[in-house]
Write a protein that holds these residues in place. Structure first.
Motif, PDB file in Angstrom:
ATOM      1  N   SER A 299     -13.565-161.689  59.790  1.00 43.21           N
ATOM      2  CA  SER A 299     -12.937-160.380  59.669  1.00 43.21           C
ATOM      3  C   SER A 299     -11.862-160.373  58.594  1.00 43.21           C
ATOM      4  O   SER A 299     -11.718-159.393  57.843  1.00 43.21           O
ATOM      5  N   TYR A 300     -11.139-161.472  58.481  1.00 42.57           N
ATOM      6  CA  TYR A 300     -10.096-161.543  57.451  1.00 42.57           C
ATOM      7  C   TYR A 300     -10.705-161.510  56.048  1.00 42.57           C
ATOM      8  O   TYR A 300     -10.210-160.811  55.155  1.00 42.57           O
ATOM      9  N   VAL A 301     -11.796-162.227  55.865  1.00 39.01           N
ATOM     10  CA  VAL A 301     -12.435-162.269  54.547  1.00 39.01           C
ATOM     11  C   VAL A 301     -12.961-160.889  54.158  1.00 39.01           C
ATOM     12  O   VAL A 301     -12.794-160.436  53.012  1.00 39.01           O
ATOM     13  N   HIS A 302     -13.589-160.205  55.094  1.00 39.71           N
ATOM     14  CA  HIS A 302     -14.151-158.894  54.774  1.00 39.71           C
ATOM     15  C   HIS A 302     -13.082-157.832  54.605  1.00 39.71           C
ATOM     16  O   HIS A 302     -13.248-156.888  53.827  1.00 39.71           O
ATOM     17  N   ARG A 303     -11.976-157.968  55.301  1.00 38.61           N
ATOM     18  CA  ARG A 303     -10.891-156.998  55.132  1.00 38.61           C
ATOM     19  C   ARG A 303     -10.270-157.105  53.744  1.00 38.61           C
ATOM     20  O   ARG A 303     -10.156-156.098  53.025  1.00 38.61           O
ATOM     21  N   ILE A 304      -9.884-158.295  53.374  1.00 38.85           N
ATOM     22  CA  ILE A 304      -9.238-158.435  52.069  1.00 38.85           C
ATOM     23  C   ILE A 304     -10.238-158.313  50.928  1.00 38.85           C
ATOM     24  O   ILE A 304      -9.838-158.170  49.761  1.00 38.85           O
ATOM     25  N   GLY A 305     -11.549-158.330  51.266  1.00 36.60           N
ATOM     26  CA  GLY A 305     -12.560-158.149  50.234  1.00 36.60           C
ATOM     27  C   GLY A 305     -12.679-156.722  49.736  1.00 36.60           C
ATOM     28  O   GLY A 305     -13.422-156.453  48.784  1.00 36.60           O
ATOM     29  N   ARG A 306     -11.955-155.758  50.353  1.00 40.34           N
ATOM     30  CA  ARG A 306     -11.978-154.384  49.872  1.00 40.34           C
ATOM     31  C   ARG A 306     -11.215-154.230  48.563  1.00 40.34           C
ATOM     32  O   ARG A 306     -11.384-153.231  47.864  1.00 40.34           O
ATOM     33  N   THR A 307     -10.381-155.194  48.215  1.00 40.17           N
ATOM     34  CA  THR A 307      -9.655-155.171  46.952  1.00 40.17           C
ATOM     35  C   THR A 307     -10.062-156.395  46.138  1.00 40.17           C
ATOM     36  O   THR A 307     -10.650-157.347  46.653  1.00 40.17           O
ATOM     37  N   GLY A 308      -9.752-156.370  44.850  1.00 39.41           N
ATOM     38  CA  GLY A 308     -10.135-157.477  43.983  1.00 39.41           C
ATOM     39  C   GLY A 308     -11.628-157.550  43.746  1.00 39.41           C
ATOM     40  O   GLY A 308     -12.191-158.643  43.622  1.00 39.41           O
ATOM     41  N   ARG A 309     -12.305-156.409  43.674  1.00 41.26           N
ATOM     42  CA  ARG A 309     -13.751-156.375  43.506  1.00 41.26           C
ATOM     43  C   ARG A 309     -14.109-156.184  42.036  1.00 41.26           C
ATOM     44  O   ARG A 309     -13.387-155.535  41.286  1.00 41.26           O
ATOM     45  N   ALA A 310     -15.254-156.739  41.664  1.00 42.14           N
ATOM     46  CA  ALA A 310     -15.820-156.575  40.316  1.00 42.14           C
ATOM     47  C   ALA A 310     -14.828-156.977  39.233  1.00 42.14           C
ATOM     48  O   ALA A 310     -14.648-156.268  38.236  1.00 42.14           O
ATOM     49  N   GLY A 311     -14.184-158.113  39.424  1.00 46.32           N
ATOM     50  CA  GLY A 311     -13.278-158.628  38.408  1.00 46.32           C
ATOM     51  C   GLY A 311     -11.879-158.060  38.428  1.00 46.32           C
ATOM     52  O   GLY A 311     -11.048-158.467  37.619  1.00 46.32           O
ATOM     53  N   ARG A 312     -11.576-157.133  39.309  1.00 46.05           N
ATOM     54  CA  ARG A 312     -10.230-156.572  39.373  1.00 46.05           C
ATOM     55  C   ARG A 312      -9.332-157.462  40.225  1.00 46.05           C
ATOM     56  O   ARG A 312      -9.780-158.354  40.940  1.00 46.05           O
ATOM     57  N   THR A 313      -8.058-157.182  40.170  1.00 46.71           N
ATOM     58  CA  THR A 313      -7.076-157.917  40.963  1.00 46.71           C
ATOM     59  C   THR A 313      -6.567-157.020  42.079  1.00 46.71           C
ATOM     60  O   THR A 313      -6.658-155.788  42.011  1.00 46.71           O
ATOM     61  N   GLY A 314      -6.024-157.661  43.102  1.00 39.73           N
ATOM     62  CA  GLY A 314      -5.524-156.899  44.234  1.00 39.73           C
ATOM     63  C   GLY A 314      -4.478-157.705  45.006  1.00 39.73           C
ATOM     64  O   GLY A 314      -4.215-158.872  44.721  1.00 39.73           O
TER      65      GLY A 314
END
Length: 601
Positions: A299-314
């Motif tokens: 759950s932690y991995v999927h939650r923080i996976g909403r940001t930093g997608r497709a080469g962006r930072t978060g």
């Protein structure tokens, strides 16, 4: 790597972290194999099974974009919407179906959906479907499709149940992993993570100040329960932030309204449960806040996976309460993180300002000059013909509720006091008339003025009985004037009468034909019926009343004092007690026979 294998028709097990583009890996290959639509082909040839409604909508949007020039007919089926549009689209013919397990089985049961010509089957987010309990439904769907097919299974993690499922239903699958452990170790992390130990009552204040940091775009806040989502949204709205909630208790139209408003920028804070943590791809999500500690490392991995997608930072911030430290240590050890002992943090801690770039002096309320978002109300709710019952509370803004309360007329309750069936106005009016127009009489003992009761109306005389059951005529007006007695008796009159030495006069309302000697309705000798004047010669004096005990008036009305009258006389003997009788028996000499017996012994 997965695309050439998928185009070749091989079964695939795809494993990659979220945000790496798994949708196009199986979507492009499926559209290529299905081909262009045909008029005589109405049954679907491609099936994609997803765990959540939001993921089904997103996968459909990606497939529509990829099939722009092919013209493939793609249909989305999921619960919460009306059946009729979906059934009508199935009758016209579709090429690819994207849906959730429950609605797919419902349409198959109603014989509106035929899966006998499926050539490509895709199970997306298989581990999430396992967590939600969809594994038996997945097995039923697999048994409905032909055995000669291509099956692709994609998941971020591979639990034992998913591995067993792949071995049972996949034909010599190829396991494709998008990233290796060495590559992850060498790569620069795209998401900056912060883990703080916070207090439950201070988290909303920290969140409000975090949302005012520099460079913040769209933000997703994850809570553990649905009620927590509603509470956080209400608190953020009161502080001036444009926020909305997404969870299972909301209707499908409300959920889609919130997601559209979030994607369009009308709101910048989306508070959700884990239902939105899988597959929701929204551009420009710069911050993710775990308001409640996740249940496990997945759950932690999927939650923080909403940001930093497709080469962006978060930026990902996690709040850990004191009672959740043990759970967080398990997550930290499973993911090999460096936050085994989170720093104790409050809303006034200096390190949150320096770590997140929050301007100094920022408070927990958004200034009115920065409130530029249109809000959730600016996004219209689509009428989806929703099925089922929405269990959530109303989603009206508190401002609108307050306006409605202001417009409501105040409740007025008129109380009417009655006495004897008459209203207070009539009773007070009667009293005024008595005070003004009724003659005042004096009591025979003390001379206290007492208002006399008004006479009965002449047209409704009361019938009086005698022992012979004969009805007598009402007295004359002159006699009725003499028959009037005081209607109000004061307690002072009773006390004076009790202390009066002479015979007590008769009180109360006198009736015709009643005398002290003869009794009720019995005229005395030499007098007419209804005459109350006593004849000293013929009428005996009434019996004297027993002296009453003196009244005790306590100083406090709540004090209760009991005083019994002294009924004893001088001739009464005091009853001896049991103890005094025993003493007297000991002092009395015993009989002679008993004394001799005692001496002989």
């Amino acid at each position: 790597m997965a695309l050439p294998l998928a185009l070749a028709g091989q079964d695939i097990i795809g494993q990659a972290r979220t945000g790496t583009g798994k949708t196009y890996a199986f979507g492009v290959a499926m559209l290529q194999r299905v081909g262009k639509p045909r008029k005589n082909r109405k049954k679907p040839r491609g099936l994609i099974v997803v765990p959540t409604r939001e993921l089904a909508i997103q996968v459909t949007e990606d497939l529509v974009t990829a099939a722009g020039k092919l013209g493939s007919r793609i249909l989305t089926v999921y619960g919460g919407r009306a059946y009729e549009p979906q059934i009508e689209a199935l009758k016209q013919g579709v090429d690819v179906i994207v849906g959730t397990p429950g609605r797919l089985l419902d349409l198959v049961k109603q014989k509106h959906l035929d899966l006998s010509q499926i050539a490509v089957l895709v199970l997306d987010e298989a581990d999430r479907m396992l967590d939600l309990g969809f594994l038996p439904d997945i097995e039923r769907i697999i048994k409905l499709v032909p055995a000669e097919r291509q099956t692709m299974l994609f998941s971020a993690t591979l639990p034992g149940e998913i591995v067993a499922l792949s071995r049972r239903y996949l034909n010599r699958p190829t396991h494709v992993r998008a990233e290796s452990n060495d590559a992850e170790a060498e790569a620069t992390p795209q998401t900056t993570q912060f883990v703080w130990r916070t207090h439950r009552m201070d988290k909303i204040e920290i969140l409000a100040r975090l949302l005012q940091c520099e460079g913040r775009g769209l933000t997703m806040v994850f809570c553990e329960t649905k009620r927590a989502c509603d509470r956080v949204v209400e608190d953020l709205k009161d502080r001036g932030f444009a926020a909305a909630a997404v969870h299972g208790d909301l209707g499908q139209g409300q959920r889609e309204q919130a997601l559209r408003a979030f994607r369009n920028g009308k709101i910048d804070v989306l508070v959700a449960t884990d239902v939105a943590a899988r597959g929701i791809d929204v551009e420009d999500v710069t911050h993710v806040v775990n308001y409640d500690c996740p249940q496990d490392e997945k759950s932690y991995v999927h939650r923080i996976g909403r940001t930093g997608r497709a080469g962006r930072t978060g930026v990902a911030v996690t709040f850990v309460e004191w009672e959740d430290l043990t759970r967080w240590k398990v997550i930290n050890n499973a993911l090999s993180l460096d936050f085994a002992e989170p720093a104790e943090t409050y809303s006034t801690s200096p390190h949150i300002y320096s770590a997140l770039g929050i301007p100094e002096g920022t408070k927990g309320v958004l200034p009115r000059a920065n409130r530029s978002r249109a809000g959730l109300a600016a996004e219209e709710v689509e009428d989806l013909g929703e099925t089922g019952r929405v269990r959530s509370r109303g989603r009206k803004d508190r401002d609108e509720e307050r306006e409605e309360r202001r417009e409501r007329p105040a409740r007025t309750r008129e109380r009417r006091r009655t006495r004897g069936g008459r209203s207070s106005g009539e009773v007070s009016g009667t009293g005024a008339e008595t005070a003004a127009g009724t003659p005042v009489a004096e009591t025979p003992v003390t001379g206290t003025p007492v208002a006399e009761a008004p006479a009965l109306p002449a047209e409704e005389p009361r019938s009086r009985r005698t022992r012979s059951r004969a009805v007598q005529e009402p007295p004359a007006p002159a006699e009725a004037e003499e028959l009037r007695s005081p209607a109000v008796e004061l307690p002072e009159v009773e006390a004076d009468m009790a202390s009066h030495d002479g015979p007590a006069p008769r009180r109360g309302r006198a009736r015709a034909g009643r005398t002290p000697e003869t009794g009720p309705d019995r005229p005395a000798a030499g007098e007419e019926a209804g005459d109350l004047r006593w004849d000293d010669e013929s009428a005996a004096a009434p019996p004297q009343l027993r002296p009453q005990p003196e009244k005790i008036i306590p100083p406090n009305p709540f004090t209760v004092i009991f005083q019994s009258p002294d009924l004893a006389t001088d001739d009464d003997e005091v009853a001896p007690s049991a103890a005094s009788e025993r003493v007297q028996n000991r002092r009395r000499p015993a009989p002679r026979g008993q004394q001799r017996g005692r001496r002989g012994n």
